[in-house]
Design an enzyme around this catalytic site. Structure first.
Site, PDB file in Angstrom:
ATOM      1  N   HIS A  60       0.858  -1.230   0.112  1.00  0.00           N
ATOM      2  CA  HIS A  60       0.283  -0.010  -0.051  1.00  0.00           C
ATOM      3  C   HIS A  60       0.588   1.212  -0.034  1.00  0.00           C
ATOM      4  O   HIS A  60       0.491   2.652   0.149  1.00  0.00           O
ATOM      5  CB  HIS A  60      -1.148   0.015   1.506  1.00  0.00           C
ATOM      6  CG  HIS A  60      -2.309   0.847   0.745  1.00  0.00           C
ATOM      7  ND1 HIS A  60      -2.347   1.571  -0.400  1.00  0.00           N
ATOM      8  CD2 HIS A  60      -3.089   0.888   1.466  1.00  0.00           C
ATOM      9  CE1 HIS A  60      -3.619   1.790   0.019  1.00  0.00           C
ATOM     10  NE2 HIS A  60      -3.999   1.907   1.543  1.00  0.00           N
ATOM     11  N   ASP A 115      -2.453   2.029  -4.423  1.00  0.00           N
ATOM     12  CA  ASP A 115      -3.264   1.833  -3.991  1.00  0.00           C
ATOM     13  C   ASP A 115      -4.574   1.296  -3.964  1.00  0.00           C
ATOM     14  O   ASP A 115      -4.504  -0.051  -5.407  1.00  0.00           O
ATOM     15  CB  ASP A 115      -4.101   3.292  -4.438  1.00  0.00           C
ATOM     16  CG  ASP A 115      -3.156   4.494  -3.357  1.00  0.00           C
ATOM     17  OD1 ASP A 115      -2.328   4.178  -2.404  1.00  0.00           O
ATOM     18  OD2 ASP A 115      -2.930   5.651  -3.976  1.00  0.00           O
TER      19      ASP A 115
END
Length: 434
Positions: free
Chosen positions: A406, A410
């Site tokens: 992350h 995304d």
């Protein structure tokens, strides 16, 4: 009769020594050319060392669990002829002609960076590749001296400097004149309290490979914040196509046709749609990889795990992928992999379905930023939309899970990448040639 020294052969960039696991022959045994005479272990892979000559083993110079350097004699053979000889060990690849993996490793970030003019003193031994990476990343001599090398006599290997670069952005600011401390090497996770074995419990020491796996998994979880997306895919067309072609392919090529080449082909197409999945993180830079090298998580007979790499998977046909996958899987399970066979992956696939599991959440191997887990293919009733309305039919369904880093991936990118793999598999053309 002549004396022949069997040397530990070169095993690729950054591999400078190996541990003797076991000798397959004893002193006094006769061996033939190309016989595997000893099993060795590096920090990359276990493999066998064959003898390039026929003869009798008269002296074993390195015993079990001893470490030998590349180019060092590990045994003496008696062969036909006079005098003495030894196996020539290839020298390290010159920096002027780096191999494909080297080019991939030091590939430029998205923003072109001018080459550094950093110079290093003569008392700091660096291979051409390590020096190139250090100059490219503007790493000072003080920083290099702070890196604890894992190579022979403490030398800095490619893996050492890449690990330092990957964590460089997390280093605390230091005065210019003071050495910059390298980030601590993550250790195998230890319990908060000492665990005492109870009566009847068996204590099993980790073997060398399990220690490496444990250390790498802890490191991967410490570095990358993991997020996982899931999707269920109808692979009925894939199953039909394979059933139609597997007998013909095996007769023609002498190779098994598994589902893995199809999965790899779908993943490669999705990576081409979303190239920002095929990246690594270097400090505050993102390195966008040119090559698409697919890691293939493979379970070994001893219960350990290894990830051989399909290099330039985007340049292979389905037939080429099938052959490459079968070759790597066979050599992995028979300890025939070379160190370079496990290096350079830019994205990994883990087939948890081979164990009958529906889904899994695998750990992202560093320095990659994503990994796909493929579950078991199961026949289930499913609702299909037709021109005459919805119907229920028996279909071949499969879960996939996509874990991603992350920091740079995304949910939209990770989810869309997974959806594209799903779409390529669901819409598999039954007329695809192999």
């Amino acid at each position: 009769m002549a004396e022949y020294k069997l040397l530990l052969p070169s095993m690729g960039e950054g591999v400078m020594e190996a541990t003797i696991i076991t000798w397959l022959f004893n002193e006094g045994d006769n061996v033939k050319e190309d016989d595997s005479v000893v099993e060795i272990a590096t920090d990359k892979v276990d493999s066998d060392v064959p003898t390039p000559v026929s003869g009798k083993i008269v002296k074993i110079l390195k015993q079990k669990d001893e470490v030998a350097k590349v180019g060092e004699a590990i045994a003496i053979l008696e062969i036909e002829g006079e005098g003495s000889a030894s196996e020539e060990v290839p020298s390290e690849t010159p920096a002027a002609t780096p191999d494909t993996e080297t080019l991939t490793t030091i590939e430029q970030p998205l923003q072109t960076v001018a080459a550094s003019n950093v110079e290093f003193s003569g008392d700091l031994y660096l291979s051409p590749l390590v020096k190139s990476i250090a100059q490219q990343e503007n790493i000072s001599e003080a920083e290099l001296k702070s890196i604890k090398g894992s190579g022979l006599e403490g030398r800095i290997t490619k893996e050492d400097i890449l690990a330092y670069v990957a964590n460089r952005g997390n280093q605390p600011a230091q005065p210019a004149a003071a050495p910059v401390a390298s980030s601590p090497k993550p250790a195998v996770s230890a319990p908060a309290a000492t665990i005492t074995a109870a009566a009847g419990d068996e204590i099993i020491p980790m073997d060398r490979m399990r220690k490496i796996i444990a250390e790498n998994m802890v490191k991967a979880k410490q570095i990358a914040p993991h997020v996982t997306s899931f999707i269920e895919t109808d692979v009925t067309n894939v199953v039909k196509w394979r059933n139609k072609n597997k007998a013909v392919f095996e007769k023609r090529e002498g190779e098994k046709l598994t589902f893995m080449p199809i999965f790899v082909k779908a993943v490669v197409k999705a990576i081409q749609d979303f190239p920002m999945i095929n990246v690594s993180v270097s400090g505050e830079n993102i390195i966008k990889k040119k090559n698409i090298n697919i890691g293939m998580a493979t379970a070994l007979p001893d219960g350990n795990l290894i990830v051989p790499v399909i290099k330039n998977a985007d340049q292979l046909s389905l037939s080429g992928l099938a052959k490459a996958i079968n070759d790597l899987a066979y050599r992995a399970r028979n300890k025939k992999l070379r160190p370079e066979d496990t290096q350079g992956a830019t994205y990994t696939i883990s087939n948890v379905g081979s164990f009958g599991n529906l889904m899994g959440t695998p750990i992202i191997p560093q320095p990659q930023v994503a990994i796909l887990a493929i579950g078991a293919i199961v026949k289930k009733p499913a609702v299909l939309e037709t021109a005459d309305g919805d119907v229920i039919a028996i279909r071949n369904l499969m879960f996939m899970s996509h874990s991603y880093d992350h920091r740079v991936v995304d949910g939209s990118l990770g989810g869309m990448m997974l959806k594209h793999v799903h779409d390529y598999l669901e819409n598999w053309d039954l007329n695809t040639e192999i």
